[in-house]
Design a protein around this motif. Sequence first.
Motif, PDB file in Angstrom:
ATOM      1  N   MET A  36     -10.835  10.580  -8.609  1.00 17.18           N
ATOM      2  CA  MET A  36     -11.102   9.753  -7.436  1.00 17.18           C
ATOM      3  C   MET A  36      -9.982   8.761  -7.197  1.00 17.18           C
ATOM      4  O   MET A  36      -9.620   8.476  -6.039  1.00 17.18           O
ATOM      5  N   GLU A  37      -9.404   8.241  -8.260  1.00 16.70           N
ATOM      6  CA  GLU A  37      -8.256   7.342  -8.094  1.00 16.70           C
ATOM      7  C   GLU A  37      -7.069   8.073  -7.491  1.00 16.70           C
ATOM      8  O   GLU A  37      -6.374   7.546  -6.605  1.00 16.70           O
ATOM      9  N   ASN A  38      -6.838   9.310  -7.944  1.00 18.37           N
ATOM     10  CA  ASN A  38      -5.756  10.105  -7.366  1.00 18.37           C
ATOM     11  C   ASN A  38      -5.990  10.395  -5.891  1.00 18.37           C
ATOM     12  O   ASN A  38      -5.029  10.576  -5.127  1.00 18.37           O
ATOM     13  N   ASN A  39      -7.260  10.427  -5.500  1.00 19.68           N
ATOM     14  CA  ASN A  39      -7.587  10.664  -4.089  1.00 19.68           C
ATOM     15  C   ASN A  39      -7.568   9.394  -3.256  1.00 19.68           C
ATOM     16  O   ASN A  39      -7.889   9.432  -2.064  1.00 19.68           O
ATOM     17  N   GLY A  40      -7.224   8.256  -3.890  1.00 19.43           N
ATOM     18  CA  GLY A  40      -7.064   7.013  -3.137  1.00 19.43           C
ATOM     19  C   GLY A  40      -8.244   6.067  -3.185  1.00 19.43           C
ATOM     20  O   GLY A  40      -8.277   5.096  -2.414  1.00 19.43           O
ATOM     21  N   ASN A  41      -9.223   6.279  -4.061  1.00 19.29           N
ATOM     22  CA  ASN A  41     -10.379   5.402  -4.155  1.00 19.29           C
ATOM     23  C   ASN A  41      -9.999   4.147  -4.951  1.00 19.29           C
ATOM     24  O   ASN A  41      -9.681   4.219  -6.141  1.00 19.29           O
ATOM     25  N   ARG A  42     -10.040   2.984  -4.286  1.00 17.90           N
ATOM     26  CA  ARG A  42      -9.622   1.749  -4.938  1.00 17.90           C
ATOM     27  C   ARG A  42     -10.617   1.298  -6.005  1.00 17.90           C
ATOM     28  O   ARG A  42     -10.230   0.765  -7.043  1.00 17.90           O
ATOM     29  N   ARG A  43     -11.903   1.487  -5.741  1.00 18.36           N
ATOM     30  CA  ARG A  43     -12.899   1.079  -6.736  1.00 18.36           C
ATOM     31  C   ARG A  43     -12.766   1.908  -8.017  1.00 18.36           C
ATOM     32  O   ARG A  43     -12.935   1.385  -9.125  1.00 18.36           O
ATOM     33  N   ALA A  44     -12.452   3.197  -7.865  1.00 18.64           N
ATOM     34  CA  ALA A  44     -12.239   4.027  -9.047  1.00 18.64           C
ATOM     35  C   ALA A  44     -11.029   3.543  -9.840  1.00 18.64           C
ATOM     36  O   ALA A  44     -11.028   3.598 -11.075  1.00 18.64           O
ATOM     37  N   ARG A  45     -10.018   3.059  -9.135  1.00 21.47           N
ATOM     38  CA  ARG A  45      -8.854   2.517  -9.841  1.00 21.47           C
ATOM     39  C   ARG A  45      -9.243   1.292 -10.664  1.00 21.47           C
ATOM     40  O   ARG A  45      -8.771   1.098 -11.791  1.00 21.47           O
ATOM     41  N   ILE A  46     -10.122   0.450 -10.116  1.00 21.18           N
ATOM     42  CA  ILE A  46     -10.576  -0.728 -10.865  1.00 21.18           C
ATOM     43  C   ILE A  46     -11.354  -0.296 -12.104  1.00 21.18           C
ATOM     44  O   ILE A  46     -11.193  -0.860 -13.192  1.00 21.18           O
ATOM     45  N   VAL A  47     -12.214   0.732 -11.944  1.00 24.82           N
ATOM     46  CA  VAL A  47     -12.960   1.232 -13.098  1.00 24.82           C
ATOM     47  C   VAL A  47     -12.021   1.723 -14.185  1.00 24.82           C
ATOM     48  O   VAL A  47     -12.211   1.435 -15.377  1.00 24.82           O
ATOM     49  N   ASN A  48     -10.988   2.435 -13.799  1.00 25.86           N
ATOM     50  CA  ASN A  48     -10.033   2.947 -14.786  1.00 25.86           C
ATOM     51  C   ASN A  48      -9.283   1.807 -15.468  1.00 25.86           C
ATOM     52  O   ASN A  48      -8.996   1.880 -16.669  1.00 25.86           O
TER      53      ASN A  48
END
Length: 428
Positions: A36-48
Motif C-alpha cells: 500500500m505504501e508503494n501504491n502511494g498510501n500515506r497512512r500505510a507509510r506511517i504504519v511502516n
Amino acid sequence: MLVSLSAIGVLLVLSAFFSGSETALTAASRPLMHQMENNGNRRARIVNRLHQRKGRLIGAILLGNNLVNITASALATGSMIALFGEAGVAYATIVMTLLILIFSEILPKTYAFRYANRLALYVAPVVSAVVFLFAPVTRAIQLILSALLKPFRIDFRADEEALGNGLEELRGAIELHARETGTIAHERAMLRSVLDLAEVQVGEIMIHRKSVTRIEIDQPIEDVVGEVLDSPFTRIPLWRGEPDNIVGVLHVKELLRAEMTRKSDLDALDVGALAAEPWFIPDTTLLLDQLQAFRARRSHFALVVDEYGSLMGIVTLEDILEEIVGDISDEHDIQVIGVRYAGDGSYVVDGNVTIRDLNREFEWGLPDEEAATAAGLVLHESRRIPEVGQIFLFHGLRFEILRRQRNQITALRVTPQQTDPETPQPRK
C-alpha cells in the motif's frame, strides 16, 4: 462527582484507544502495508515507520495506557472513598477492574485483532503523534532498561531478524496462507519450488546420461542427419571415441542452415565446425546459481560432471523452469509420465522418477537429501539391492518392487498407508 465520572469515562475511552491501537499496529500485515505504501498510501507509510521503531511504539503506547488507567483508578478511588469511606477502596478496585478489563482491554483488542489492517491505517497518524510526544520519556526508559539488563548480557534492542531465517519465514507464510485459504496445491508447490532453488543441486534434477540422446561425430553426414531427424530435441551432444566423451553440442538449426547452403556438396559438411563448445558444470551447482549462469551466458544447455570429471547427465533451462511451474510439454516432447494410478489407492512408479516430482504431485514429504529418485530412495532406506516382490514400509508409504533390471530398480508400486479417496491422481 459528575466531573470525576466524566473524566473517568474519557480516560477509559483513551485506554481503549491505546489498547486497540497496540493490537492493530502489531497485528497489521507488513507485506500489505508495504504494498500500500508503494501504491502511494500515506497512512500505510506511517504504519511502516512505526514498525521500524517498534520499541518506541510499544513504549509510548504502554506509557499512555498505564497513565490513563492509573489516573482513572485514582479518580474512581477518590470518589468511592468520598461516598463509602474506606470501603470505597474495595468498591473502586472491583468496579475499575471490570470496566478496564471489558471496555478498555477485551472489547477494543478483539475488534482490533479482527480488523487490524483497517484500524491500523486509521490510528497510525494519532499514534505517531503520541510516539513523538512521549519520545523523551520512552528514550529515558530504554536507557534505564539497558542499564538494568546489561549485567545479564541481554540486549533488548537486538534485531529479531537475527534470530530467524528470512527464507524459513517465507516458507511458514506460504504454508499458513495455504491452510487458511485453501490455496490450490499446484500454486503452493510453485511457491515452495522458488524458495528451493537456492538449496537444490543440479544433480538432483538432471537427465541421467543413460537417457541422453547422443550422436557420434565421425559417422557419415547422412547418418548424422538421420539421427537428428529421429530425435525430438533441438540440442544434441556429439561424442568421439566413447559416448561419454562429449566434444560439442549440435543445434538442429545450425545443421539445417548448413544443409540448405550445401545442397550439392553435403558430404563435405563438417558437423564438428557447426557444434558449439560443450559447457561442463559440477553436479553440486545450485539451481539458482545455474539459472543465473544460463541467463548470463544466454545458453540453455549444460553437461553435468561429478568430482572426477565423469559425465553424469545434462541439465537445461527448461529443467530448472519445470522445477518451478511443473512439466512443460510441447508437441515434440516425448511423454514419459512415469507414474500411473493403479485404481486401488496405489501408484506404479518408474524407478527413475524423481522424489521432487513425487512430492510436488502428491505432497508425500519424502526426503531427497540422500537420493534423487524413487529407486534411489528404496536403495538408501533398505541398505540393500532388493529382490522383485520385496516390500518396504517407510515415510508413511508402502514400496513394493515390481521390476528389476540387473541391479537397477525399474518399477515399483507405492501405496500410501492411509489411503484417501481424495488423493490426487497424476496430471496428464
